[in-house]
Design a protein around this motif. Structure first.
Motif, PDB file in Angstrom:
ATOM      1  N   ALA A 262       0.841  -1.203   0.000  1.00 34.96           N
ATOM      2  CA  ALA A 262       0.000   0.000   0.000  1.00 34.96           C
ATOM      3  C   ALA A 262       0.872   1.247   0.000  1.00 34.96           C
ATOM      4  CB  ALA A 262      -0.932  -0.007   1.207  1.00 34.96           C
ATOM      5  N   PHE A 263       1.969   1.220   0.758  1.00 35.24           N
ATOM      6  CA  PHE A 263       2.906   2.345   0.793  1.00 35.24           C
ATOM      7  C   PHE A 263       3.546   2.543  -0.590  1.00 35.24           C
ATOM      8  CE2 PHE A 263       6.856   4.557   1.433  1.00 35.24           C
ATOM      9  CZ  PHE A 263       6.615   5.424   2.490  1.00 35.24           C
ATOM     10  N   LYS A 264       4.031   1.461  -1.198  1.00 33.28           N
ATOM     11  CA  LYS A 264       4.710   1.565  -2.491  1.00 33.28           C
ATOM     12  C   LYS A 264       3.766   2.068  -3.579  1.00 33.28           C
ATOM     13  CE  LYS A 264       8.373   0.432  -3.333  1.00 33.28           C
ATOM     14  NZ  LYS A 264       9.640   1.202  -3.316  1.00 33.28           N
ATOM     15  N   ILE A 265       2.511   1.639  -3.539  1.00 29.70           N
ATOM     16  CA  ILE A 265       1.540   2.106  -4.533  1.00 29.70           C
ATOM     17  C   ILE A 265       1.182   3.561  -4.270  1.00 29.70           C
ATOM     18  CG2 ILE A 265      -0.816   1.800  -5.390  1.00 29.70           C
ATOM     19  CD1 ILE A 265      -0.450  -1.226  -4.722  1.00 29.70           C
ATOM     20  N   GLY A 266       0.920   3.900  -3.011  1.00 28.66           N
ATOM     21  CA  GLY A 266       0.593   5.281  -2.672  1.00 28.66           C
ATOM     22  C   GLY A 266       1.726   6.240  -2.957  1.00 28.66           C
ATOM     23  N   GLU A 267       2.956   5.759  -2.900  1.00 25.44           N
ATOM     24  CA  GLU A 267       4.137   6.584  -3.151  1.00 25.44           C
ATOM     25  C   GLU A 267       4.148   7.156  -4.562  1.00 25.44           C
ATOM     26  OE1 GLU A 267       8.656   6.086  -1.427  1.00 25.44           O
ATOM     27  OE2 GLU A 267       7.780   4.430  -2.574  1.00 25.44           O
TER      28      GLU A 267
ATOM     29  N   GLN B 131       0.691  10.587   0.613  1.00 22.48           N
ATOM     30  CA  GLN B 131      -0.272   9.592   0.143  1.00 22.48           C
ATOM     31  C   GLN B 131       0.163   8.174   0.506  1.00 22.48           C
ATOM     32  OE1 GLN B 131       0.626  12.294  -1.419  1.00 22.48           O
ATOM     33  NE2 GLN B 131      -1.027  13.150  -2.663  1.00 22.48           N
ATOM     34  N   ALA B 132       1.475   7.927   0.440  1.00 26.29           N
ATOM     35  CA  ALA B 132       1.986   6.596   0.776  1.00 26.29           C
ATOM     36  C   ALA B 132       1.677   6.250   2.231  1.00 26.29           C
ATOM     37  CB  ALA B 132       3.492   6.546   0.528  1.00 26.29           C
ATOM     38  N   VAL B 133       1.920   7.200   3.133  1.00 25.55           N
ATOM     39  CA  VAL B 133       1.657   6.963   4.552  1.00 25.55           C
ATOM     40  C   VAL B 133       0.165   6.773   4.804  1.00 25.55           C
ATOM     41  CG1 VAL B 133       1.833   7.935   6.871  1.00 25.55           C
ATOM     42  CG2 VAL B 133       3.707   8.248   5.242  1.00 25.55           C
ATOM     43  N   VAL B 134      -0.646   7.631   4.189  1.00 25.15           N
ATOM     44  CA  VAL B 134      -2.097   7.556   4.403  1.00 25.15           C
ATOM     45  C   VAL B 134      -2.655   6.246   3.844  1.00 25.15           C
ATOM     46  CG1 VAL B 134      -4.310   8.611   3.823  1.00 25.15           C
ATOM     47  CG2 VAL B 134      -2.386  10.044   4.494  1.00 25.15           C
ATOM     48  N   CYS B 135      -2.164   5.797   2.707  1.00 24.21           N
ATOM     49  CA  CYS B 135      -2.638   4.530   2.146  1.00 24.21           C
ATOM     50  C   CYS B 135      -2.297   3.360   3.063  1.00 24.21           C
ATOM     51  CB  CYS B 135      -2.022   4.309   0.762  1.00 24.21           C
ATOM     52  SG  CYS B 135      -2.754   5.332  -0.534  1.00 24.21           S
TER      53      CYS B 135
ATOM     54  N   PHE C 155      -5.020   1.032   4.867  1.00 25.80           N
ATOM     55  CA  PHE C 155      -4.980  -0.435   4.773  1.00 25.80           C
ATOM     56  C   PHE C 155      -5.137  -1.063   6.157  1.00 25.80           C
ATOM     57  CE2 PHE C 155      -2.633  -4.430   4.960  1.00 25.80           C
ATOM     58  CZ  PHE C 155      -3.206  -5.142   3.918  1.00 25.80           C
ATOM     59  N   ILE C 156      -4.375  -0.542   7.128  1.00 26.01           N
ATOM     60  CA  ILE C 156      -4.471  -1.067   8.494  1.00 26.01           C
ATOM     61  C   ILE C 156      -5.873  -0.834   9.055  1.00 26.01           C
ATOM     62  CG2 ILE C 156      -3.646  -0.744  10.860  1.00 26.01           C
ATOM     63  CD1 ILE C 156      -0.889  -0.118   9.661  1.00 26.01           C
TER      64      ILE C 156
ATOM     65  N   MET D 227     -10.342  -5.823  -0.604  1.00 24.85           N
ATOM     66  CA  MET D 227     -10.318  -4.819   0.447  1.00 24.85           C
ATOM     67  C   MET D 227      -9.013  -4.028   0.492  1.00 24.85           C
ATOM     68  SD  MET D 227     -11.125  -5.279   4.488  1.00 24.85           S
ATOM     69  CE  MET D 227     -12.719  -6.018   4.151  1.00 24.85           C
ATOM     70  N   GLY D 228      -7.878  -4.649   0.212  1.00 29.44           N
ATOM     71  CA  GLY D 228      -6.613  -3.927   0.210  1.00 29.44           C
ATOM     72  C   GLY D 228      -6.600  -2.813  -0.813  1.00 29.44           C
ATOM     73  N   LEU D 229      -7.093  -3.110  -2.004  1.00 30.24           N
ATOM     74  CA  LEU D 229      -7.159  -2.100  -3.057  1.00 30.24           C
ATOM     75  C   LEU D 229      -8.175  -1.025  -2.715  1.00 30.24           C
ATOM     76  CD1 LEU D 229      -5.944  -1.353  -5.751  1.00 30.24           C
ATOM     77  CD2 LEU D 229      -7.622  -2.829  -6.877  1.00 30.24           C
ATOM     78  N   GLN D 230      -9.283  -1.412  -2.119  1.00 33.17           N
ATOM     79  CA  GLN D 230     -10.268  -0.429  -1.676  1.00 33.17           C
ATOM     80  C   GLN D 230      -9.659   0.546  -0.674  1.00 33.17           C
ATOM     81  OE1 GLN D 230     -13.272  -3.067  -0.142  1.00 33.17           O
ATOM     82  NE2 GLN D 230     -14.413  -3.121  -2.065  1.00 33.17           N
ATOM     83  N   ALA D 231      -8.844   0.031   0.236  1.00 34.26           N
ATOM     84  CA  ALA D 231      -8.194   0.888   1.232  1.00 34.26           C
ATOM     85  C   ALA D 231      -7.290   1.916   0.573  1.00 34.26           C
ATOM     86  CB  ALA D 231      -7.405   0.026   2.212  1.00 34.26           C
ATOM     87  N   VAL D 232      -6.603   1.527  -0.488  1.00 39.77           N
ATOM     88  CA  VAL D 232      -5.736   2.472  -1.206  1.00 39.77           C
ATOM     89  C   VAL D 232      -6.571   3.562  -1.871  1.00 39.77           C
ATOM     90  CG1 VAL D 232      -4.097   2.717  -3.109  1.00 39.77           C
ATOM     91  CG2 VAL D 232      -3.898   0.786  -1.539  1.00 39.77           C
ATOM     92  N   PHE D 233      -7.678   3.180  -2.505  1.00 37.42           N
ATOM     93  CA  PHE D 233      -8.566   4.184  -3.108  1.00 37.42           C
ATOM     94  C   PHE D 233      -9.015   5.208  -2.074  1.00 37.42           C
ATOM     95  CE2 PHE D 233     -10.128   0.785  -6.305  1.00 37.42           C
ATOM     96  CZ  PHE D 233      -9.087   1.077  -7.150  1.00 37.42           C
TER      97      PHE D 233
END
Length: 455
Positions: free
Chosen positions: A121-126, A132-136, A140-141, A422-428
């Motif tokens: 999630a961090f790498k994608i948000g980055e 955005q990386a931190v928030v993603c 996720f958590i 759900m992981g991808l939803q969390a990133v969105f």
């Protein structure tokens, strides 16, 4: 898009956080949270993924990939994909079949995998910014802890693993679309994990592969505003190695099933059972608990007797014939049920798994139902409207999300299937939250209450 400095301390910390540190912090969190949750709940440990655990027990006993319904008769099966079954089987072999020790080892493995989800999630948000990386990662958590009864419980169904594998698939194709190095080993591992874990994940992988090759090949023919989602070169070597890995798994498992069961089954056997239950037996197209338990061989004695007498192939063949007859005779009714599943997947996912009066549903259940359906869709639309085609990473995520959910809309759907994404939803949601904060900071939301100079 940057989000300003509304929270100076947080922004200073965000500069120091890396993907590796996100993994370490996530791992510590999951270890503590999982331990506390399991100790406090104290539930029984007999389930271990239901069909997955039954087959895994047979494998651990040295009796082969068999006995999916725990009948004691070692009928060969292809009911479930290979990956999760063999993960459970390995744990059972080391710690005892469905034992308390197996529970704790699986919990440890799950914590590591979920920490890997935070890393991804961090790498994608980055790709969208440091904040955005931190928030993603936090999103996720938050999503996973919001559904603790599934993600960290001792039922041990595979939602947690699928959610992280979907992020892994996204990450691989983001690297490819950005023309970044992808090793042959990494490409082959991701493709193999998709093939071994889910036909839908494999279908999504293959669909993205086709889009990747097509956009790379036809890049010069695309309109200028569409070139943002394409790339200048195609990494042929890693993608072809990945295809080779898929082909090997496809034919090796299919041949095994041909010799063991008399039918070439390349991945898993029970798709038509899903079609039958959700379309022939369900009145509205959803896989309610009463439909599932009333017709599944694991929970219904008559269905189990038929399964044992006919064998898996013939048992499922009867369901396939009934489902095909229904589709031929009732196309309009099928479309009605597809529409109902679409609403369940993208609007409001019913968490009760049974038809219930809304007045009996708690606020927590309503929130959860929106968290895995409408809120992620709204977040995705906000992201698409904001970034348009300027972010290939977002395009990849949108394609993966639709590709993952739509087969369930067409075939069979209930809440458990929604958790796979759900992981991808969390990133969105994490990315949309950053957009929302940015709009507030720049005065584009609530301009009368916020001074631009103060931000």
């Amino acid at each position: 898009m940057q989000t300003g400095r509304a929270f100076p301390l947080f922004f200073d910390l965000d500069k120091k956080i890396t993907a590796a540190s996100a993994f370490r912090v996530s791992l510590v969190f999951w270890l503590i949270y999982s331990f506390v949750y399991l100790v406090l709940k104290g539930e029984n440990v007999d389930y271990f993924g239901f069909e997955n655990g039954n087959i895994a027990a047979s494998v651990a006993r040295g009796e082969g990939f068999a006995d999916v319904m725990a009948t004691g008769k070692q009928q060969p099966t292809a009911w479930m994909p290979l990956l999760y079954v063999y993960l459970l089987a390995g744990v059972f072999y080391l710690t005892g079949i469905k034992s308390t020790a197996a529970l704790w080892m699986l919990s440890l493995i799950r914590c590591v995998v979920l920490a890997g989800g935070g890393y991804l999630a961090f790498k994608i948000g980055e790709r969208f910014g440091r904040l955005q990386a931190v928030v993603c990662t936090l999103s996720f958590i938050g999503y996973m802890t919001g559904f603790s009864y599934i993600m960290v419980s001792n039922i041990f169904t595979e939602e947690w693993l699928m959610a992280v594998l979907l992020l892994l698939l996204v990450h691989q194709f983001i690297l490819l679309f950005f023309n970044e190095h992808v090793s042959e080993t990494y490409a082959a591992i991701v493709a193999a994990l998709c093939a071994l874990s889910s036909p839908i994940l494999l279908a999504v992988w293959l669909g993205l592969f086709v889009i990747y090759v097509a956009t790379g090949t036809l890049n010069h023919l695309l309109p200028q505003n569409w070139r943002a989602i394409s790339h200048t070169t195609i990494a042929w070597k890693p993608t072809l190695v990945a295809i080779a890995a898929i082909v090997v798994i496809f034919f090796a498992w299919g041949i095994r099933n041909h010799y063991a069961m008399g039918k070439f089954i390349p991945l898993k056997s029970n798709m038509w059972m899903e079609v039958y239950l959700s379309n022939v037996m369900s009145q509205d197209g959803l896989l309610w608990k009463d439909v599932l338990h009333g017709n599944h061989p694991l929970t219904n004695q008559a269905a189990r007797a038929a399964y044992m007498a006919q064998g898996e192939v013939d048992f499922l063949k009867a369901k396939e014939m009934a489902a095909k007859q229904y589709l031929a005779d009732h196309p309009t009714d099928y479309l009605r049920k597809v529409a109902r599943r679409f609403i369940n997947a993208f609007g409001y996912t019913d968490m009760n798994q049974q038809a219930t009066d809304w007045s009996e549903v708690s606020l927590k259940q309503h929130i959860r139902s929106l968290m895995v359906a409408f809120i992620p869709l709204l977040a995705l639309l906000i992201n698409l409207f904001t970034y348009r085609l300027q972010k290939p990473a977002l395009t990849v995520m949108a394609l993966v999300y639709v590709g993952c959910i739509m087969p369930y809309v067409l075939i069979s759907h209930f809440s458990r299937y929604q958790f796979f994404a759900m992981g991808l939803q969390a990133v969105f949601v994490g990315l949309a939250f950053c957009i929302f904060v940015h709009r507030i900071q720049t005065g584009r939301f609530f301009p009368a209450l916020i001074s631009r100079k103060s931000l």
